[in-house]
Design a protein around this motif. Structure first.
Motif, PDB file in Angstrom:
ATOM      1  N   GLU A 191      -8.027  45.128  19.658  1.00  0.00           N
ATOM      2  CA  GLU A 191      -7.996  43.756  20.162  1.00  0.00           C
ATOM      3  C   GLU A 191      -7.407  42.802  19.125  1.00  0.00           C
ATOM      4  O   GLU A 191      -7.806  42.791  17.955  1.00  0.00           O
ATOM      5  CB  GLU A 191      -9.407  43.290  20.519  1.00  0.00           C
ATOM      6  CG  GLU A 191      -9.431  41.872  21.077  1.00  0.00           C
ATOM      7  CD  GLU A 191     -10.831  41.339  21.250  1.00  0.00           C
ATOM      8  OE1 GLU A 191     -11.121  40.751  22.314  1.00  0.00           O
ATOM      9  OE2 GLU A 191     -11.648  41.499  20.317  1.00  0.00           O
ATOM     10  N   LEU A 192      -6.455  41.989  19.586  1.00  0.00           N
ATOM     11  CA  LEU A 192      -5.886  40.912  18.786  1.00  0.00           C
ATOM     12  C   LEU A 192      -6.227  39.580  19.454  1.00  0.00           C
ATOM     13  O   LEU A 192      -6.085  39.446  20.669  1.00  0.00           O
ATOM     14  CB  LEU A 192      -4.367  41.059  18.682  1.00  0.00           C
ATOM     15  CG  LEU A 192      -3.841  42.275  17.908  1.00  0.00           C
ATOM     16  CD1 LEU A 192      -2.344  42.424  18.128  1.00  0.00           C
ATOM     17  CD2 LEU A 192      -4.143  42.131  16.420  1.00  0.00           C
ATOM     18  N   LEU A 193      -6.674  38.608  18.666  1.00  0.00           N
ATOM     19  CA  LEU A 193      -6.998  37.281  19.194  1.00  0.00           C
ATOM     20  C   LEU A 193      -5.814  36.341  18.972  1.00  0.00           C
ATOM     21  O   LEU A 193      -5.186  36.362  17.915  1.00  0.00           O
ATOM     22  CB  LEU A 193      -8.238  36.715  18.504  1.00  0.00           C
ATOM     23  CG  LEU A 193      -9.522  37.551  18.595  1.00  0.00           C
ATOM     24  CD1 LEU A 193     -10.652  36.842  17.860  1.00  0.00           C
ATOM     25  CD2 LEU A 193      -9.900  37.828  20.035  1.00  0.00           C
ATOM     26  N   TYR A 194      -5.522  35.521  19.983  1.00  0.00           N
ATOM     27  CA  TYR A 194      -4.401  34.585  19.833  1.00  0.00           C
ATOM     28  C   TYR A 194      -4.851  33.165  19.510  1.00  0.00           C
ATOM     29  O   TYR A 194      -4.053  32.346  19.038  1.00  0.00           O
ATOM     30  CB  TYR A 194      -3.532  34.578  21.094  1.00  0.00           C
ATOM     31  CG  TYR A 194      -4.172  33.984  22.325  1.00  0.00           C
ATOM     32  CD1 TYR A 194      -4.224  32.608  22.524  1.00  0.00           C
ATOM     33  CD2 TYR A 194      -4.697  34.801  23.315  1.00  0.00           C
ATOM     34  CE1 TYR A 194      -4.802  32.068  23.668  1.00  0.00           C
ATOM     35  CE2 TYR A 194      -5.260  34.267  24.458  1.00  0.00           C
ATOM     36  CZ  TYR A 194      -5.314  32.901  24.632  1.00  0.00           C
ATOM     37  OH  TYR A 194      -5.882  32.371  25.758  1.00  0.00           O
ATOM     38  N   THR A 195      -6.130  32.833  19.739  1.00  0.00           N
ATOM     39  CA  THR A 195      -6.591  31.468  19.495  1.00  0.00           C
ATOM     40  C   THR A 195      -6.395  31.024  18.044  1.00  0.00           C
ATOM     41  O   THR A 195      -5.944  29.896  17.804  1.00  0.00           O
ATOM     42  CB  THR A 195      -8.067  31.325  19.902  1.00  0.00           C
ATOM     43  OG1 THR A 195      -8.206  31.622  21.291  1.00  0.00           O
ATOM     44  CG2 THR A 195      -8.567  29.914  19.657  1.00  0.00           C
ATOM     45  N   PRO A 196      -6.723  31.858  17.028  1.00  0.00           N
ATOM     46  CA  PRO A 196      -6.468  31.419  15.650  1.00  0.00           C
ATOM     47  C   PRO A 196      -5.006  31.084  15.389  1.00  0.00           C
ATOM     48  O   PRO A 196      -4.701  30.206  14.577  1.00  0.00           O
ATOM     49  CB  PRO A 196      -6.916  32.624  14.800  1.00  0.00           C
ATOM     50  CG  PRO A 196      -7.923  33.320  15.652  1.00  0.00           C
ATOM     51  CD  PRO A 196      -7.433  33.160  17.057  1.00  0.00           C
ATOM     52  N   ALA A 197      -4.087  31.752  16.075  1.00  0.00           N
ATOM     53  CA  ALA A 197      -2.660  31.524  15.845  1.00  0.00           C
ATOM     54  C   ALA A 197      -2.206  30.157  16.333  1.00  0.00           C
ATOM     55  O   ALA A 197      -1.180  29.649  15.865  1.00  0.00           O
ATOM     56  CB  ALA A 197      -1.843  32.623  16.525  1.00  0.00           C
ATOM     57  N   ILE A 198      -2.932  29.561  17.273  1.00  0.00           N
ATOM     58  CA  ILE A 198      -2.544  28.241  17.777  1.00  0.00           C
ATOM     59  C   ILE A 198      -3.387  27.129  17.169  1.00  0.00           C
ATOM     60  O   ILE A 198      -3.164  25.955  17.461  1.00  0.00           O
ATOM     61  CB  ILE A 198      -2.642  28.193  19.320  1.00  0.00           C
ATOM     62  CG1 ILE A 198      -4.071  28.440  19.780  1.00  0.00           C
ATOM     63  CG2 ILE A 198      -1.703  29.203  19.956  1.00  0.00           C
ATOM     64  CD1 ILE A 198      -4.252  28.376  21.290  1.00  0.00           C
ATOM     65  N   LYS A 199      -4.338  27.503  16.324  1.00  0.00           N
ATOM     66  CA  LYS A 199      -5.187  26.507  15.679  1.00  0.00           C
ATOM     67  C   LYS A 199      -4.622  26.031  14.356  1.00  0.00           C
ATOM     68  O   LYS A 199      -4.655  24.838  14.026  1.00  0.00           O
ATOM     69  CB  LYS A 199      -6.585  27.097  15.423  1.00  0.00           C
ATOM     70  CG  LYS A 199      -7.518  27.087  16.608  1.00  0.00           C
ATOM     71  CD  LYS A 199      -8.868  27.630  16.158  1.00  0.00           C
ATOM     72  CE  LYS A 199      -9.878  27.607  17.273  1.00  0.00           C
ATOM     73  NZ  LYS A 199     -11.185  28.136  16.816  1.00  0.00           N
TER      74      LYS A 199
END
Length: 251
Positions: free
Chosen positions: A136-144
């Motif tokens: 699993e990779l999270l994308y929310t940190p990348a847009i924060k």
């Protein structure tokens, strides 16, 4: 967050997993029974563009920083079976190896908020893929934050070099509606992570369904039996042919 959950349905998702996170750094942590979705959502909304109601799943994420923390999963706690998805977040290379090769989980979470303290190695990653476990990779940190965006892309590309885009799931872990993105936007983010177009689409669709199916199998099945047709050798085919056909083939 109920508001965030309802926002997921408005941007095109048909299912959501409510995540219960446990960090074993805190003492006296016990796996509790998940709250029933019917208690949180008296009336489930309709999926956008369809007549079907959304599906609400329960998920347990265990943050492990010591091998002893894995014993809880091996002991098959009574409340674990109530969760639809079991994920583990290993903090060290040894724990990552254990999660990929021995733990009975559905997801292995990849750290995307800081530089990884170890390199991905092919044997445990291939073992996880063979066992039907997804990363699993999270994308929310990348847009924060720009710094976390750099770590997210760097760690994702390091993983892609080993797994070749197989068994990847991209999710949000969003706590607010503004942190959400639609499925097509998330698939486009997957291109930045080193995925091909087809692999990026699978990371937000078919791979997610496969993870849920793996969780159902984990709870209900003790084993799986499959058959493979054995290819015949030329000599075997000749001995099984009738005499008339043998004469024709020899002529």
């Amino acid at each position: 967050n109920i508001l965030t959950t309802y926002s997921l349905f408005s941007v095109g998702y048909s299912a959501v997993a409510l995540n219960h996170v446990m960090d074993f750094k805190e003492k006296k942590q016990e796996i509790v029974k998940p709250v029933s979705p019917s208690e949180l959502f008296p009336s489930l909304p309709i999926v956008q563009g369809t007549s079907k109601r959304i599906k609400v799943l329960t998920r347990l994420t265990l943050i492990v920083s010591d091998p002893s923390h894995c014993n809880l999963l091996r002991s098959t706690s009574a409340n674990i079976r109530f969760y639809d998805i079991i994920a583990v977040f290993p903090k060290t290379e040894k724990l990552f190896h254990i999660a990929c090769t021995t733990l009975d989980v559905d997801l292995v979470c990849i750290n995307v908020t800081e530089k990884l303290p170890f390199y991905f190695r092919r044997p445990p990653v291939n073992m996880a893929i063979d066992r039907g476990i997804y990363f699993e990779l999270l994308y929310t940190p990348a847009i924060k934050d720009s710094t976390m965006r750099r770590y997210t892309i760097s760690n994702a590309i390091s993983l892609m070099q080993i797994c070749k885009g197989k068994n990847i799931v991209i999710s949000s872990a969003a706590e607010r509606p503004l942190e959400l993105r639609g499925p097509y936007d998330v698939a486009n983010l997957g291109l930045l992570f080193g995925l091909s177009e087809g692999e990026a689409k699978a990371a937000v669709s078919t791979n997610c369904r496969a993870t849920v199916l793996h969780g159902e199998t984990r709870k209900s099945a003790c084993g799986v039996v499959y058959t493979v047709k054995k290819p015949r050798k030329v000599e075997e085919e000749e001995t099984t042919l009738p005499a008339c056909k043998k004469a024709k083939t020899q002529a």
